[in-house]
Design an enzyme around this catalytic site. Structure first.
Site, short mmCIF file in Angstrom:
data_model
loop_
_atom_site.label_atom_id
_atom_site.label_comp_id
_atom_site.label_asym_id
_atom_site.label_seq_id
_atom_site.Cartn_x
_atom_site.Cartn_y
_atom_site.Cartn_z
N GLY A 111 20.93 -143.21 -45.52
CA GLY A 111 20.21 -142.05 -46.06
C GLY A 111 20.22 -141.92 -47.57
O GLY A 111 20.19 -140.81 -48.08
N ASP B 196 3.38 -150.36 -40.66
CA ASP B 196 3.23 -150.65 -42.10
C ASP B 196 1.78 -150.94 -42.49
O ASP B 196 1.53 -151.62 -43.49
CB ASP B 196 4.12 -151.85 -42.52
CG ASP B 196 5.59 -151.60 -42.29
OD1 ASP B 196 6.01 -150.42 -42.34
OD2 ASP B 196 6.34 -152.56 -42.04
N ASN C 238 5.74 -143.17 -45.18
CA ASN C 238 6.87 -144.08 -44.97
C ASN C 238 7.17 -144.82 -46.27
O ASN C 238 6.25 -145.11 -47.04
CB ASN C 238 6.48 -145.10 -43.88
CG ASN C 238 7.55 -146.13 -43.63
OD1 ASN C 238 8.73 -145.82 -43.51
ND2 ASN C 238 7.15 -147.40 -43.54
N GLU D 48 12.47 -147.47 -54.87
CA GLU D 48 12.41 -146.51 -53.75
C GLU D 48 12.79 -145.09 -54.12
O GLU D 48 12.09 -144.13 -53.78
CB GLU D 48 13.33 -146.99 -52.61
CG GLU D 48 12.89 -148.31 -52.01
CD GLU D 48 13.70 -148.67 -50.79
OE1 GLU D 48 13.90 -147.81 -49.92
OE2 GLU D 48 14.15 -149.82 -50.69
N HIS E 92 8.65 -148.45 -47.58
CA HIS E 92 8.96 -149.80 -47.11
C HIS E 92 9.46 -150.63 -48.31
O HIS E 92 8.84 -150.59 -49.37
CB HIS E 92 7.74 -150.45 -46.46
CG HIS E 92 8.05 -151.78 -45.87
ND1 HIS E 92 8.73 -151.93 -44.68
CD2 HIS E 92 7.84 -153.03 -46.35
CE1 HIS E 92 8.91 -153.21 -44.44
NE2 HIS E 92 8.39 -153.90 -45.44
N ASN F 97 17.76 -142.75 -49.47
CA ASN F 97 16.44 -142.18 -49.80
C ASN F 97 16.40 -140.69 -49.49
O ASN F 97 15.81 -139.92 -50.24
CB ASN F 97 15.33 -142.93 -49.05
CG ASN F 97 14.95 -144.21 -49.75
OD1 ASN F 97 14.29 -144.21 -50.79
ND2 ASN F 97 15.39 -145.33 -49.20
N THR G 66 0.06 -144.84 -39.95
CA THR G 66 -0.96 -144.90 -38.91
C THR G 66 -0.33 -145.65 -37.72
O THR G 66 0.84 -146.04 -37.79
CB THR G 66 -2.22 -145.63 -39.42
OG1 THR G 66 -1.81 -146.91 -39.92
CG2 THR G 66 -2.92 -144.84 -40.52
#
Ligand code: GAR
Length: 207
Positions: free
Chosen positions: A12, A151, A108, A181, A110, A14, A147
């Site tokens: 965690g 990715d 998201n 990030e 990545h 992020n 979606t």
């Protein structure tokens, strides 16, 4: 105020970057309403509770099959009535019904420059292992709308990070987090919360 919910699987960092940015006023117009993990014991739940954010877990291991888990998962998320869902190191596939329900309202992060090193099987440290194995000189991170395809959603923002001689997957992962990030994800949330980025006709559009 945008009601934001964060989904996590691991440590965690992020999530912490998001909490810190809200507390520092770098993300505005956002209320962090909940954190959900697919893992009962992770550090992320502690990070959430320390910040006074309700934290829950739901694990596929506790359900007889994937459909039952997906139903329970969606129910838990819906209960928070989020305006925006943030996948911050969430490593469970998003059920198609959920991707459809939260279309344009789920993002998201990545840890690569999509479309490199992404899709099924590319997550966490594995992404950096593959980048090093291929010998790329530049990698980075991507924030995108979610979606149905893994990715594959519209790209909101990307940031490049140099690979250096002697990098291990762990060293590279840390550099990508620090230089990309932890900056990109809070920025994207702030942009969405303040109407500067929306999903329109399958693209991320900056206003
Ligand atoms: C992050 O590097 C994130 O980009 C990655 O997992 C890590 C989670 O770290 N996500 C993916 O690989 C998604 N496909 P964190 O728990 O410390 O934020």
């Amino acid at each position: 105020m945008l009601r934001v919910m964060v989904l996590v699987s691991g440590g965690g960092t992020n999530l912490q970057a998001i909490i810190d940015a809200v507390q520092a006023g770098k993300i505005t117009n956002v209320e962090l309403v909940g954190v959900l993990s697919n893992n009962k014991t992770v550090k992320s739940l502690e990070r959430a509770r320390n910040a006074g954010i309700p934290a829950v877990s739901v694990s596929p291991k506790d359900y007889d099959n994937r459909d039952l888990f997906n139903e329970a998962f969606l129910e838990k998320v819906d209960a928070f009535a989020p305006d925006l869902i943030v996948l911050a190191g969430f490593l469970v596939a998003i059920p198609p019904k959920m991707a459809a329900r939260y279309s344009g309202r789920m993002i998201n992060i990545h840890p690569s420059l999509i479309p490199s090193f992404c899709g099924v099987g590319y997550y966490g440290l594995k992404v950096h292992e593959q980048a090093l194995a291929r010998g790329v000189k530049v990698t980075g991170a991507t924030v995108h709308f979610v979606t149905e395809g893994m990715d594959e959603g519209p790209i909101i923002a990307q940031k490049a990070v140099y690979v250096e001689e002697g990098d291990t997957p762990e060293i590279l992962q840390k550099r990508v987090m620090e230089q990309a990030e932890w900056i990109l994800l809070p920025q994207a949330i702030d942009d969405i919360a303040n109407g500067r980025v929306v999903m329109e006709n399958g693209r991320a559009v900056r206003k």
